[in-house]
Design a protein around this motif. Structure first.
Motif, PDB file in Angstrom:
ATOM      1  N   SER A 189      43.841 -25.282 112.825  1.00  0.00           N
ATOM      2  CA  SER A 189      44.828 -25.203 111.750  1.00  0.00           C
ATOM      3  C   SER A 189      44.640 -26.375 110.795  1.00  0.00           C
ATOM      4  CB  SER A 189      46.248 -25.232 112.335  1.00  0.00           C
ATOM      5  OG  SER A 189      47.205 -25.279 111.297  1.00  0.00           O
ATOM      6  N   CYS A 190      44.422 -26.054 109.525  1.00  0.00           N
ATOM      7  CA  CYS A 190      44.278 -27.068 108.480  1.00  0.00           C
ATOM      8  C   CYS A 190      45.127 -26.619 107.297  1.00  0.00           C
ATOM      9  CB  CYS A 190      42.810 -27.225 108.086  1.00  0.00           C
ATOM     10  SG  CYS A 190      42.535 -28.512 106.844  1.00  0.00           S
ATOM     11  N   ASN A 191      46.349 -27.108 107.237  1.00  0.00           N
ATOM     12  CA  ASN A 191      47.294 -26.696 106.204  1.00  0.00           C
ATOM     13  C   ASN A 191      47.079 -27.547 104.953  1.00  0.00           C
ATOM     14  OD1 ASN A 191      49.442 -25.968 104.615  1.00  0.00           O
ATOM     15  ND2 ASN A 191      51.005 -26.345 106.170  1.00  0.00           N
ATOM     16  N   VAL A 192      46.643 -26.907 103.898  1.00  0.00           N
ATOM     17  CA  VAL A 192      46.420 -27.604 102.630  1.00  0.00           C
ATOM     18  C   VAL A 192      47.383 -27.114 101.554  1.00  0.00           C
ATOM     19  CG1 VAL A 192      44.013 -28.173 103.082  1.00  0.00           C
ATOM     20  CG2 VAL A 192      44.572 -25.999 102.000  1.00  0.00           C
ATOM     21  N   GLY A 193      48.398 -26.379 101.970  1.00  0.00           N
ATOM     22  CA  GLY A 193      49.332 -25.816 100.996  1.00  0.00           C
ATOM     23  C   GLY A 193      48.747 -24.550 100.406  1.00  0.00           C
ATOM     24  N   SER A 194      49.257 -24.151  99.260  1.00  0.00           N
ATOM     25  CA  SER A 194      48.758 -22.914  98.653  1.00  0.00           C
ATOM     26  C   SER A 194      47.425 -23.170  97.961  1.00  0.00           C
ATOM     27  CB  SER A 194      49.771 -22.355  97.661  1.00  0.00           C
ATOM     28  OG  SER A 194      50.023 -23.285  96.640  1.00  0.00           O
ATOM     29  N   LEU A 195      46.523 -22.236  98.149  1.00  0.00           N
ATOM     30  CA  LEU A 195      45.191 -22.323  97.543  1.00  0.00           C
ATOM     31  C   LEU A 195      45.104 -21.312  96.413  1.00  0.00           C
ATOM     32  CD1 LEU A 195      43.003 -22.600 100.748  1.00  0.00           C
ATOM     33  CD2 LEU A 195      43.551 -24.407  99.129  1.00  0.00           C
ATOM     34  N   ARG A 196      44.897 -21.793  95.211  1.00  0.00           N
ATOM     35  CA  ARG A 196      44.800 -20.913  94.053  1.00  0.00           C
ATOM     36  C   ARG A 196      43.412 -20.327  93.873  1.00  0.00           C
ATOM     37  NH1 ARG A 196      47.812 -25.345  91.139  1.00  0.00           N
ATOM     38  NH2 ARG A 196      49.949 -24.916  91.725  1.00  0.00           N
ATOM     39  N   ASP A 197      42.409 -21.072  94.297  1.00  0.00           N
ATOM     40  CA  ASP A 197      41.014 -20.631  94.175  1.00  0.00           C
ATOM     41  C   ASP A 197      40.720 -19.614  95.274  1.00  0.00           C
ATOM     42  OD1 ASP A 197      38.124 -20.611  94.781  1.00  0.00           O
ATOM     43  OD2 ASP A 197      38.005 -22.148  93.211  1.00  0.00           O
ATOM     44  N   ASP A 198      40.418 -18.382  94.886  1.00  0.00           N
ATOM     45  CA  ASP A 198      40.202 -17.301  95.842  1.00  0.00           C
ATOM     46  C   ASP A 198      39.033 -17.589  96.780  1.00  0.00           C
ATOM     47  OD1 ASP A 198      41.020 -14.748  96.849  1.00  0.00           O
ATOM     48  OD2 ASP A 198      39.226 -13.884  95.892  1.00  0.00           O
ATOM     49  N   THR A 199      37.979 -18.194  96.270  1.00  0.00           N
ATOM     50  CA  THR A 199      36.821 -18.527  97.107  1.00  0.00           C
ATOM     51  C   THR A 199      37.215 -19.529  98.187  1.00  0.00           C
ATOM     52  OG1 THR A 199      35.318 -18.122  95.264  1.00  0.00           O
ATOM     53  CG2 THR A 199      34.461 -19.456  97.072  1.00  0.00           C
ATOM     54  N   MET A 200      37.977 -20.557  97.808  1.00  0.00           N
ATOM     55  CA  MET A 200      38.429 -21.556  98.782  1.00  0.00           C
ATOM     56  C   MET A 200      39.372 -20.919  99.794  1.00  0.00           C
ATOM     57  SD  MET A 200      37.091 -24.535  98.365  1.00  0.00           S
ATOM     58  CE  MET A 200      35.547 -23.892  97.773  1.00  0.00           C
ATOM     59  N   ARG A 201      40.233 -20.030  99.352  1.00  0.00           N
ATOM     60  CA  ARG A 201      41.185 -19.368 100.249  1.00  0.00           C
ATOM     61  C   ARG A 201      40.430 -18.540 101.301  1.00  0.00           C
ATOM     62  NH1 ARG A 201      44.796 -18.038  96.894  1.00  0.00           N
ATOM     63  NH2 ARG A 201      43.738 -16.235  95.996  1.00  0.00           N
ATOM     64  N   ARG A 202      39.419 -17.788 100.862  1.00  0.00           N
ATOM     65  CA  ARG A 202      38.634 -16.978 101.808  1.00  0.00           C
ATOM     66  C   ARG A 202      37.837 -17.868 102.770  1.00  0.00           C
ATOM     67  NH1 ARG A 202      37.368 -13.145  97.270  1.00  0.00           N
ATOM     68  NH2 ARG A 202      35.695 -14.621  96.856  1.00  0.00           N
ATOM     69  N   ARG A 203      37.271 -18.922 102.236  1.00  0.00           N
ATOM     70  CA  ARG A 203      36.482 -19.835 103.077  1.00  0.00           C
ATOM     71  C   ARG A 203      37.381 -20.522 104.118  1.00  0.00           C
ATOM     72  NH1 ARG A 203      33.768 -25.207 101.133  1.00  0.00           N
ATOM     73  NH2 ARG A 203      32.794 -25.770 103.098  1.00  0.00           N
ATOM     74  N   HIS A 204      38.573 -20.936 103.684  1.00  0.00           N
ATOM     75  CA  HIS A 204      39.540 -21.569 104.584  1.00  0.00           C
ATOM     76  C   HIS A 204      39.942 -20.591 105.691  1.00  0.00           C
ATOM     77  CE1 HIS A 204      43.714 -22.713 105.744  1.00  0.00           C
ATOM     78  NE2 HIS A 204      43.153 -23.898 105.814  1.00  0.00           N
ATOM     79  N   GLN A 205      40.250 -19.372 105.309  1.00  0.00           N
ATOM     80  CA  GLN A 205      40.641 -18.359 106.282  1.00  0.00           C
ATOM     81  C   GLN A 205      39.503 -18.082 107.264  1.00  0.00           C
ATOM     82  OE1 GLN A 205      41.542 -14.492 104.642  1.00  0.00           O
ATOM     83  NE2 GLN A 205      42.766 -13.925 106.420  1.00  0.00           N
ATOM     84  N   ALA A 206      38.277 -17.992 106.776  1.00  0.00           N
ATOM     85  CA  ALA A 206      37.123 -17.742 107.644  1.00  0.00           C
ATOM     86  C   ALA A 206      36.927 -18.883 108.639  1.00  0.00           C
ATOM     87  CB  ALA A 206      35.863 -17.546 106.806  1.00  0.00           C
ATOM     88  N   ALA A 207      37.101 -20.128 108.193  1.00  0.00           N
ATOM     89  CA  ALA A 207      36.949 -21.277 109.090  1.00  0.00           C
ATOM     90  C   ALA A 207      38.038 -21.267 110.164  1.00  0.00           C
ATOM     91  CB  ALA A 207      36.989 -22.583 108.297  1.00  0.00           C
ATOM     92  N   CYS A 208      39.268 -20.961 109.776  1.00  0.00           N
ATOM     93  CA  CYS A 208      40.370 -20.875 110.751  1.00  0.00           C
ATOM     94  C   CYS A 208      40.080 -19.797 111.794  1.00  0.00           C
ATOM     95  CB  CYS A 208      41.695 -20.563 110.061  1.00  0.00           C
ATOM     96  SG  CYS A 208      42.373 -21.916 109.101  1.00  0.00           S
ATOM     97  N   MET A 209      39.660 -18.629 111.318  1.00  0.00           N
ATOM     98  CA  MET A 209      39.380 -17.518 112.230  1.00  0.00           C
ATOM     99  C   MET A 209      38.203 -17.835 113.145  1.00  0.00           C
ATOM    100  SD  MET A 209      40.179 -14.340 109.630  1.00  0.00           S
ATOM    101  CE  MET A 209      39.015 -13.299 110.426  1.00  0.00           C
ATOM    102  N   ALA A 210      37.149 -18.440 112.607  1.00  0.00           N
ATOM    103  CA  ALA A 210      35.968 -18.774 113.409  1.00  0.00           C
ATOM    104  C   ALA A 210      36.321 -19.783 114.495  1.00  0.00           C
ATOM    105  CB  ALA A 210      34.852 -19.318 112.516  1.00  0.00           C
ATOM    106  N   ASN A 211      37.087 -20.815 114.132  1.00  0.00           N
ATOM    107  CA  ASN A 211      37.453 -21.831 115.125  1.00  0.00           C
ATOM    108  C   ASN A 211      38.399 -21.273 116.177  1.00  0.00           C
ATOM    109  OD1 ASN A 211      35.796 -23.584 113.820  1.00  0.00           O
ATOM    110  ND2 ASN A 211      37.397 -24.954 113.105  1.00  0.00           N
ATOM    111  N   THR A 212      39.316 -20.404 115.769  1.00  0.00           N
ATOM    112  CA  THR A 212      40.218 -19.770 116.728  1.00  0.00           C
ATOM    113  C   THR A 212      39.411 -18.904 117.703  1.00  0.00           C
ATOM    114  OG1 THR A 212      42.045 -19.789 115.145  1.00  0.00           O
ATOM    115  CG2 THR A 212      42.219 -18.231 116.973  1.00  0.00           C
ATOM    116  N   ASP A 213      38.423 -18.188 117.183  1.00  0.00           N
ATOM    117  CA  ASP A 213      37.582 -17.359 118.039  1.00  0.00           C
ATOM    118  C   ASP A 213      36.760 -18.216 119.001  1.00  0.00           C
ATOM    119  OD1 ASP A 213      36.682 -14.724 118.796  1.00  0.00           O
ATOM    120  OD2 ASP A 213      34.753 -15.257 117.890  1.00  0.00           O
TER     121      ASP A 213
END
Length: 121
Positions: free
Chosen positions: A60-84
């Motif tokens: 979990s890395c909470n950076v608040g709201s991400l306006r940049d769609d690329t950063m939002r997808r990358r953040h979500q992918a990193a969270c999901m990968a680490n959780t897996d």
């Protein structure tokens, strides 16, 4: 370990320095930079995501709201990968403990409740 840095006035150089210290930290599982006085810059968010990608225990890395769609997808992918990765390690450990139990050892099961870890035998 959890690092809570919410509601500060951290700037890009400070966040980048903290992200460098987070890289591959063996026991850091959560970090929060939410509610900074100024919006976190895209380069700082990118560096935090780099740190998350290099730190498999960081789920979990909470950076608040991400306006940049690329950063939002990358953040979500990193969270999901680490959780897996965490789930795979936990399953491998359970399997190893199950093998040990068949050799006469005790199998220990763990359940996770939000905010609390309970161990049962």
């Amino acid at each position: 370990w959890a690092l809570q840095l919410e509601g500060n006035a951290l700037t890009e150089p400070g966040i980048v320095t903290i992200a460098a210290a987070m890289d591959a930290h063996p026991s850091l599982t959560e970090v929060s930079f939410a509610s900074q006085k100024a919006t976190i810059s895209t380069p700082a968010v990118s560096r935090l995501i780099d740190a998350m990608e290099a730190t498999p225990n960081l789920i979990s890395c909470n950076v608040g709201s991400l306006r940049d769609d690329t950063m939002r997808r990358r953040h979500q992918a990193a969270c999901m990968a680490n959780t897996d990765k965490m789930r795979q390690r936990r399953n491998a450990q359970r399997k190893a403990e199950g093998t040990a139990a068949s050799d006469g050892g005790a199998t220990r099961r763990r359940s996770l409740t939000v905010g609390t870890t309970q161990a049962t035998t």
